[in-house]
Write a protein that holds these residues in place. Structure first.
Motif, PDB file in Angstrom:
ATOM      1  N   LEU A  48       0.826  -1.210   0.000  1.00  0.00           N
ATOM      2  CA  LEU A  48       0.000   0.000   0.000  1.00  0.00           C
ATOM      3  C   LEU A  48       0.862   1.263   0.000  1.00  0.00           C
ATOM      4  O   LEU A  48       0.506   2.260  -0.643  1.00  0.00           O
ATOM      5  CB  LEU A  48      -0.943  -0.006   1.204  1.00  0.00           C
ATOM      6  CG  LEU A  48      -2.069  -1.034   1.143  1.00  0.00           C
ATOM      7  CD1 LEU A  48      -2.798  -1.086   2.476  1.00  0.00           C
ATOM      8  CD2 LEU A  48      -3.028  -0.733   0.007  1.00  0.00           C
ATOM      9  N   GLU A  49       1.992   1.225   0.698  1.00  0.00           N
ATOM     10  CA  GLU A  49       2.882   2.392   0.709  1.00  0.00           C
ATOM     11  C   GLU A  49       3.489   2.628  -0.670  1.00  0.00           C
ATOM     12  O   GLU A  49       3.636   3.767  -1.102  1.00  0.00           O
ATOM     13  CB  GLU A  49       3.965   2.222   1.772  1.00  0.00           C
ATOM     14  CG  GLU A  49       3.421   2.407   3.182  1.00  0.00           C
ATOM     15  CD  GLU A  49       4.434   2.113   4.270  1.00  0.00           C
ATOM     16  OE1 GLU A  49       5.453   1.451   3.987  1.00  0.00           O
ATOM     17  OE2 GLU A  49       4.188   2.541   5.411  1.00  0.00           O
ATOM     18  N   ARG A  50       3.831   1.539  -1.386  1.00  0.00           N
ATOM     19  CA  ARG A  50       4.348   1.691  -2.753  1.00  0.00           C
ATOM     20  C   ARG A  50       3.262   2.273  -3.655  1.00  0.00           C
ATOM     21  O   ARG A  50       3.515   3.155  -4.474  1.00  0.00           O
ATOM     22  CB  ARG A  50       4.822   0.339  -3.311  1.00  0.00           C
ATOM     23  CG  ARG A  50       6.151  -0.112  -2.770  1.00  0.00           C
ATOM     24  CD  ARG A  50       6.705  -1.297  -3.552  1.00  0.00           C
ATOM     25  NE  ARG A  50       5.853  -2.470  -3.488  1.00  0.00           N
ATOM     26  CZ  ARG A  50       5.907  -3.402  -2.543  1.00  0.00           C
ATOM     27  NH1 ARG A  50       6.806  -3.297  -1.584  1.00  0.00           N
ATOM     28  NH2 ARG A  50       5.100  -4.437  -2.566  1.00  0.00           N
ATOM     29  N   GLU A  51       2.040   1.765  -3.492  1.00  0.00           N
ATOM     30  CA  GLU A  51       0.921   2.269  -4.289  1.00  0.00           C
ATOM     31  C   GLU A  51       0.675   3.745  -3.991  1.00  0.00           C
ATOM     32  O   GLU A  51       0.421   4.541  -4.895  1.00  0.00           O
ATOM     33  CB  GLU A  51      -0.322   1.443  -3.982  1.00  0.00           C
ATOM     34  CG  GLU A  51      -1.490   1.706  -4.886  1.00  0.00           C
ATOM     35  CD  GLU A  51      -2.657   0.790  -4.590  1.00  0.00           C
ATOM     36  OE1 GLU A  51      -3.789   1.279  -4.683  1.00  0.00           O
ATOM     37  OE2 GLU A  51      -2.443  -0.393  -4.284  1.00  0.00           O
ATOM     38  N   LEU A  52       0.772   4.105  -2.722  1.00  0.00           N
ATOM     39  CA  LEU A  52       0.590   5.497  -2.313  1.00  0.00           C
ATOM     40  C   LEU A  52       1.656   6.386  -2.945  1.00  0.00           C
ATOM     41  O   LEU A  52       1.355   7.484  -3.422  1.00  0.00           O
ATOM     42  CB  LEU A  52       0.642   5.602  -0.784  1.00  0.00           C
ATOM     43  CG  LEU A  52       0.511   6.997  -0.187  1.00  0.00           C
ATOM     44  CD1 LEU A  52      -0.810   7.637  -0.566  1.00  0.00           C
ATOM     45  CD2 LEU A  52       0.651   6.917   1.323  1.00  0.00           C
ATOM     46  N   ALA A  53       2.895   5.917  -2.979  1.00  0.00           N
ATOM     47  CA  ALA A  53       3.976   6.689  -3.596  1.00  0.00           C
ATOM     48  C   ALA A  53       3.689   6.918  -5.073  1.00  0.00           C
ATOM     49  O   ALA A  53       3.874   8.031  -5.587  1.00  0.00           O
ATOM     50  CB  ALA A  53       5.312   5.972  -3.414  1.00  0.00           C
ATOM     51  N   LYS A  54       3.203   5.883  -5.763  1.00  0.00           N
ATOM     52  CA  LYS A  54       2.859   6.030  -7.181  1.00  0.00           C
ATOM     53  C   LYS A  54       1.725   7.033  -7.356  1.00  0.00           C
ATOM     54  O   LYS A  54       1.753   7.865  -8.268  1.00  0.00           O
ATOM     55  CB  LYS A  54       2.449   4.680  -7.775  1.00  0.00           C
ATOM     56  CG  LYS A  54       3.590   3.722  -7.954  1.00  0.00           C
ATOM     57  CD  LYS A  54       3.094   2.403  -8.529  1.00  0.00           C
ATOM     58  CE  LYS A  54       4.190   1.364  -8.557  1.00  0.00           C
ATOM     59  NZ  LYS A  54       3.693   0.063  -9.021  1.00  0.00           N
ATOM     60  N   GLU A  55       0.719   6.950  -6.496  1.00  0.00           N
ATOM     61  CA  GLU A  55      -0.411   7.881  -6.575  1.00  0.00           C
ATOM     62  C   GLU A  55       0.041   9.317  -6.333  1.00  0.00           C
ATOM     63  O   GLU A  55      -0.426  10.240  -6.994  1.00  0.00           O
ATOM     64  CB  GLU A  55      -1.494   7.501  -5.560  1.00  0.00           C
ATOM     65  CG  GLU A  55      -2.234   6.225  -5.880  1.00  0.00           C
ATOM     66  CD  GLU A  55      -3.103   6.327  -7.114  1.00  0.00           C
ATOM     67  OE1 GLU A  55      -3.646   7.420  -7.387  1.00  0.00           O
ATOM     68  OE2 GLU A  55      -3.254   5.310  -7.806  1.00  0.00           O
ATOM     69  N   ARG A  56       0.956   9.504  -5.398  1.00  0.00           N
ATOM     70  CA  ARG A  56       1.465  10.855  -5.125  1.00  0.00           C
ATOM     71  C   ARG A  56       2.229  11.402  -6.322  1.00  0.00           C
ATOM     72  O   ARG A  56       2.123  12.585  -6.644  1.00  0.00           O
ATOM     73  CB  ARG A  56       2.358  10.847  -3.888  1.00  0.00           C
ATOM     74  CG  ARG A  56       1.564  10.742  -2.611  1.00  0.00           C
ATOM     75  CD  ARG A  56       2.458  10.828  -1.411  1.00  0.00           C
ATOM     76  NE  ARG A  56       1.657  10.854  -0.198  1.00  0.00           N
ATOM     77  CZ  ARG A  56       2.104  10.483   0.978  1.00  0.00           C
ATOM     78  NH1 ARG A  56       3.346  10.071   1.114  1.00  0.00           N
ATOM     79  NH2 ARG A  56       1.329  10.547   2.033  1.00  0.00           N
ATOM     80  N   GLN A  57       3.025  10.535  -6.967  1.00  0.00           N
ATOM     81  CA  GLN A  57       3.758  10.973  -8.163  1.00  0.00           C
ATOM     82  C   GLN A  57       2.775  11.371  -9.257  1.00  0.00           C
ATOM     83  O   GLN A  57       2.943  12.403  -9.916  1.00  0.00           O
ATOM     84  CB  GLN A  57       4.670   9.859  -8.671  1.00  0.00           C
ATOM     85  CG  GLN A  57       5.893   9.645  -7.824  1.00  0.00           C
ATOM     86  CD  GLN A  57       6.751   8.494  -8.330  1.00  0.00           C
ATOM     87  OE1 GLN A  57       6.291   7.648  -9.082  1.00  0.00           O
ATOM     88  NE2 GLN A  57       7.997   8.462  -7.909  1.00  0.00           N
ATOM     89  N   GLU A  58       1.749  10.559  -9.456  1.00  0.00           N
ATOM     90  CA  GLU A  58       0.741  10.867 -10.475  1.00  0.00           C
ATOM     91  C   GLU A  58       0.012  12.159 -10.128  1.00  0.00           C
ATOM     92  O   GLU A  58      -0.236  12.998 -10.992  1.00  0.00           O
ATOM     93  CB  GLU A  58      -0.250   9.696 -10.587  1.00  0.00           C
ATOM     94  CG  GLU A  58      -1.371   9.929 -11.563  1.00  0.00           C
ATOM     95  CD  GLU A  58      -0.950   9.940 -13.017  1.00  0.00           C
ATOM     96  OE1 GLU A  58      -1.815  10.192 -13.863  1.00  0.00           O
ATOM     97  OE2 GLU A  58       0.243   9.705 -13.319  1.00  0.00           O
ATOM     98  N   ASN A  59      -0.307  12.336  -8.855  1.00  0.00           N
ATOM     99  CA  ASN A  59      -0.983  13.554  -8.414  1.00  0.00           C
ATOM    100  C   ASN A  59      -0.109  14.777  -8.669  1.00  0.00           C
ATOM    101  O   ASN A  59      -0.593  15.808  -9.154  1.00  0.00           O
ATOM    102  CB  ASN A  59      -1.341  13.448  -6.933  1.00  0.00           C
ATOM    103  CG  ASN A  59      -2.216  14.585  -6.471  1.00  0.00           C
ATOM    104  OD1 ASN A  59      -3.067  15.060  -7.204  1.00  0.00           O
ATOM    105  ND2 ASN A  59      -2.002  15.026  -5.248  1.00  0.00           N
TER     106      ASN A  59
END
Length: 85
Positions: A48-59
């Motif tokens: 979930l933390e990796r997914e969150l990092a990807k989402e933050r980059q996309e954001n």
């Protein structure tokens, strides 16, 4: 967050990190009798933390695109005003 963030972003006043940390601690407190091994939970948290990092980059990428478009709109409005004069 950026200084140009819209004011209607009030529900997201707390950073994702703060919300994630809070929910993680409350989940850990409530899951002491859980049947899932802690290793499985740790792997899920890491995922979930990796997914969150990807989402933050996309954001961040989308916010940059939006800011660039807003700047372009402003420049085009100025150019239209000059042409109309």
């Amino acid at each position: 967050s950026t200084p140009n963030a819209p004011e209607d972003d009030a529900p997201n006043r707390y950073s994702r990190t703060e919300r994630t940390t809070f929910s993680r601690y409350s989940r850990d407190a409530n899951s002491s009798g859980s049947s899932l091994p802690s290793n499985t939970l740790e792997k899920r948290i890491e995922e979930l933390e990796r997914e969150l990092a990807k989402e933050r980059q996309e954001n961040a990428r989308l916010m940059k695109m939006a800011q660039d478009k807003e700047e372009l709109i402003g420049k085009l409005k100025e150019e239209i005003d000059l042409l109309n004069r």
